[in-house]
Scaffold this motif. Structure first.
Motif, PDB file in Angstrom:
ATOM      1  N   ASP A 167       4.582   9.102 -24.891  1.00 53.27           N
ATOM      2  CA  ASP A 167       5.163  10.021 -25.867  1.00 53.27           C
ATOM      3  C   ASP A 167       5.509  11.359 -25.225  1.00 53.27           C
ATOM      4  O   ASP A 167       6.417  12.053 -25.688  1.00 53.27           O
ATOM      5  CB  ASP A 167       4.175  10.258 -27.010  1.00 53.27           C
ATOM      6  N   ASP A 236       4.662  14.868 -33.272  1.00 49.93           N
ATOM      7  CA  ASP A 236       4.766  14.102 -34.518  1.00 49.93           C
ATOM      8  C   ASP A 236       5.961  13.171 -34.395  1.00 49.93           C
ATOM      9  O   ASP A 236       7.115  13.608 -34.393  1.00 49.93           O
ATOM     10  CB  ASP A 236       4.929  15.048 -35.706  1.00 49.93           C
ATOM     11  N   ARG A 237       5.720  11.878 -34.293  1.00 49.49           N
ATOM     12  CA  ARG A 237       6.809  10.926 -34.091  1.00 49.49           C
ATOM     13  C   ARG A 237       7.763  10.859 -35.278  1.00 49.49           C
ATOM     14  O   ARG A 237       8.895  10.399 -35.142  1.00 49.49           O
ATOM     15  CB  ARG A 237       6.237   9.534 -33.809  1.00 49.49           C
ATOM     16  N   SER A 238       7.309  11.257 -36.450  1.00 51.94           N
ATOM     17  CA  SER A 238       8.157  11.174 -37.641  1.00 51.94           C
ATOM     18  C   SER A 238       8.790  12.510 -38.011  1.00 51.94           C
ATOM     19  O   SER A 238       9.316  12.672 -39.111  1.00 51.94           O
ATOM     20  CB  SER A 238       7.336  10.659 -38.831  1.00 51.94           C
ATOM     21  N   ASN A 239       8.765  13.474 -37.098  1.00 55.08           N
ATOM     22  CA  ASN A 239       9.339  14.786 -37.372  1.00 55.08           C
ATOM     23  C   ASN A 239      10.832  14.659 -37.689  1.00 55.08           C
ATOM     24  O   ASN A 239      11.620  14.199 -36.859  1.00 55.08           O
ATOM     25  CB  ASN A 239       9.147  15.689 -36.145  1.00 55.08           C
ATOM     26  N   PRO A 240      11.248  15.058 -38.901  1.00 54.85           N
ATOM     27  CA  PRO A 240      12.661  14.901 -39.287  1.00 54.85           C
ATOM     28  C   PRO A 240      13.616  15.813 -38.524  1.00 54.85           C
ATOM     29  O   PRO A 240      14.828  15.675 -38.640  1.00 54.85           O
ATOM     30  CB  PRO A 240      12.649  15.254 -40.779  1.00 54.85           C
ATOM     31  N   PRO A 245      14.243   9.528 -34.490  1.00 55.41           N
ATOM     32  CA  PRO A 245      12.778   9.470 -34.399  1.00 55.41           C
ATOM     33  C   PRO A 245      12.337   8.447 -33.365  1.00 55.41           C
ATOM     34  O   PRO A 245      12.967   7.399 -33.194  1.00 55.41           O
ATOM     35  CB  PRO A 245      12.350   9.060 -35.813  1.00 55.41           C
ATOM     36  N   GLN A 247      10.002   6.251 -33.198  1.00 51.48           N
ATOM     37  CA  GLN A 247       9.663   4.886 -33.573  1.00 51.48           C
ATOM     38  C   GLN A 247      10.915   4.047 -33.809  1.00 51.48           C
ATOM     39  O   GLN A 247      10.857   2.831 -33.799  1.00 51.48           O
ATOM     40  CB  GLN A 247       8.757   4.848 -34.811  1.00 51.48           C
ATOM     41  N   LYS A 248      12.080   4.703 -34.015  1.00 48.06           N
ATOM     42  CA  LYS A 248      13.336   3.976 -34.149  1.00 48.06           C
ATOM     43  C   LYS A 248      14.036   3.843 -32.806  1.00 48.06           C
ATOM     44  O   LYS A 248      14.679   2.843 -32.521  1.00 48.06           O
ATOM     45  CB  LYS A 248      14.249   4.677 -35.148  1.00 48.06           C
TER      46      LYS A 248
END
Length: 278
Positions: A167, A236-240, A245, A247-248
Motif C-alpha cells: 500500500d 485509507d484505501r476507500s478515500n474518495p 481507489p 481496491q478497484k
C-alpha cells in the motif's frame, strides 16, 4: 491508519541523533501515528556528511549504535508504535557496511531490516555494500515496502513493490532534491501507492519531508525550516479523494498484466466485425 514522515537533525553524535528520533516518536505517537519513518542515516549519519571518509567505518562506534537501536526499539514498545530508522549495518571487517533501514515493531522488537540495493557510483565504489532483496511488512492490514535515496531513480523498485501488493513505500534519503520529488510523485501516481519520504532537517530547505498520495499529489509536507518535525497522513484505501481507489485499481492492473483483459476485448471486437462483414 496514520503514518508520519520525519525530518530530524543528523549529526556525528549518535546519542543526539537517537534523542531527536525519540522526541519525534513520542510526539507522533501522541498525535495518533502508528508508524514513523526516518531518513537515510538518521542514527548513524551518512557517507560524505557525518562519515567523512570510508576509512572512518573502521573506527565507527558500532557498540554505541547497537545500544541506541535497542533503546529506540524499547521506546517503540512503550509507545505502541512502529519505526523505520536509517543506519549503517556492520558486516565483516573486510566488507563495507550496508546502508540500511531498521524496522521496529510496536512490541519493541526488530521486525526486519532493509539494505539499500541500488547504490550510487561513489557508494558502491567506496562506501557501502549493496543489499539483495526487497522487504515487505504489514501493520494493521496495510503492507509496506522500503527504499532509500538514489533508488527513487529506479522505477523497477516501486513497480516490484506494487506487484507484491504494498500500500505504501517508506522512503528515506539524505535530502530530497526537486528531481527526487518529481520521481516520487510519478512512482506514487503510476503505481497507485502512498510514498512517505523522510529527510534530515538540515536538508529540508531543498525539499522537506512529506507523504505523496496514490494520486501523485503531496498529501502532507513538513516545514522547510531546518528543524526536527514530521508530517502525517491517514492511509485509507476507500478515500474518495482518489480517482481510482486502490481496491478497484489493483485487480484490474493484475489482470492487465496477464493479458486476459486484452484477449477478451479482441474476441468481442472480432464478434462485432463478424456481424457487419459480408
Amino acid at each position: 491508519m496514520i503514518i508520519a514522515a520525519a525530518q530530524t537533525l543528523v549529526s556525528e553524535d549518535l546519542s543526539a541523533n537517537a534523542a531527536s528520533i525519540k522526541l519525534v516518536l513520542v510526539d507522533a505517537a501522541q498525535q495518533g501515528a502508528r508508524l514513523v519513518n526516518f531518513c537515510e542515516g538518521a542514527l548513524s549519519g551518512y557517507s560524505k556528511a557525518q562519515i567523512k571518509s570510508p576509512e572512518n567505518w573502521a573506527s565507527f562506534n558500532w557498540a554505541a549504535q547497537e545500544r541506541e537501536l535497542r533503546s529506540i526499539a524499547n521506546l517503540c514498545g512503550e509507545l505502541g508504535i512502529y519505526a523505520v530508522v536509517g543506519g549503517a549495518h556492520k558486516l565483516t571487517a573486510s566488507l563495507r557496511p550496508h546502508n540500511s533501514l531498521y524496522v521496529f515493531s510496536d512490541s519493541g522488537s526488530l521486525l526486519t531490516r532493509y539494505d539499500k540495493r541500488f547504490l550510487s557510483n561513489s557508494e558502491i565504489n567506496d562506501w557501502y555494500t549493496p543489499g539483495a532483496d526487497p522487504i515487505i511488512f504489514e501493520v494493521d492490514g496495510y503492507r509496506f515496502g522500503c527504499a532509500l535515496c538514489i533508488e527513487s531513480q529506479f522505477p523497477e523498485v516501486f513497480m516490484e513493490y506494487e506487484r507484491n501488493g504494498v500500500d505504501a513505500v517508506l522512503f528515506g534519503s539524505y535530502g530530497i532534491p526537486e528531481y527526487f520529488q518529481i520521481a516520487l510523485r510519478a512512482h506514487a501516481g503510476l503505481n497507485c501507492i502512498w510514498i512517505s519520504a523522510a529527510t534530515p532537517a538540515q536538508e529540508a530547505p531543498n525539499g522537506p519531508a512529506g507523504i505523496v498520495g496514490p494520486d501523485g499529489i503531496w498529501s502532507s509536507r513538513s516545514s522547510e525550516n531546518p528543524i526536527s518535525c514530521f508530517s502525517m497522513t491517514v492511509l485509507d484505501r476507500s478515500n474518495p479523494a482518489y480517482d481510482i481507489p486502490l481496491q478497484k485499481a489493483r485487480p484490474w492492473r493484475a489482470r492487465a498484466r496477464l493479458g486476459d483483459i486484452y484477449q477478451e476485448k479482441m474476441v468481442l471486437d472480432a464478434r462485432s466485425q463478424n456481424k457487419s462483414s459480408y
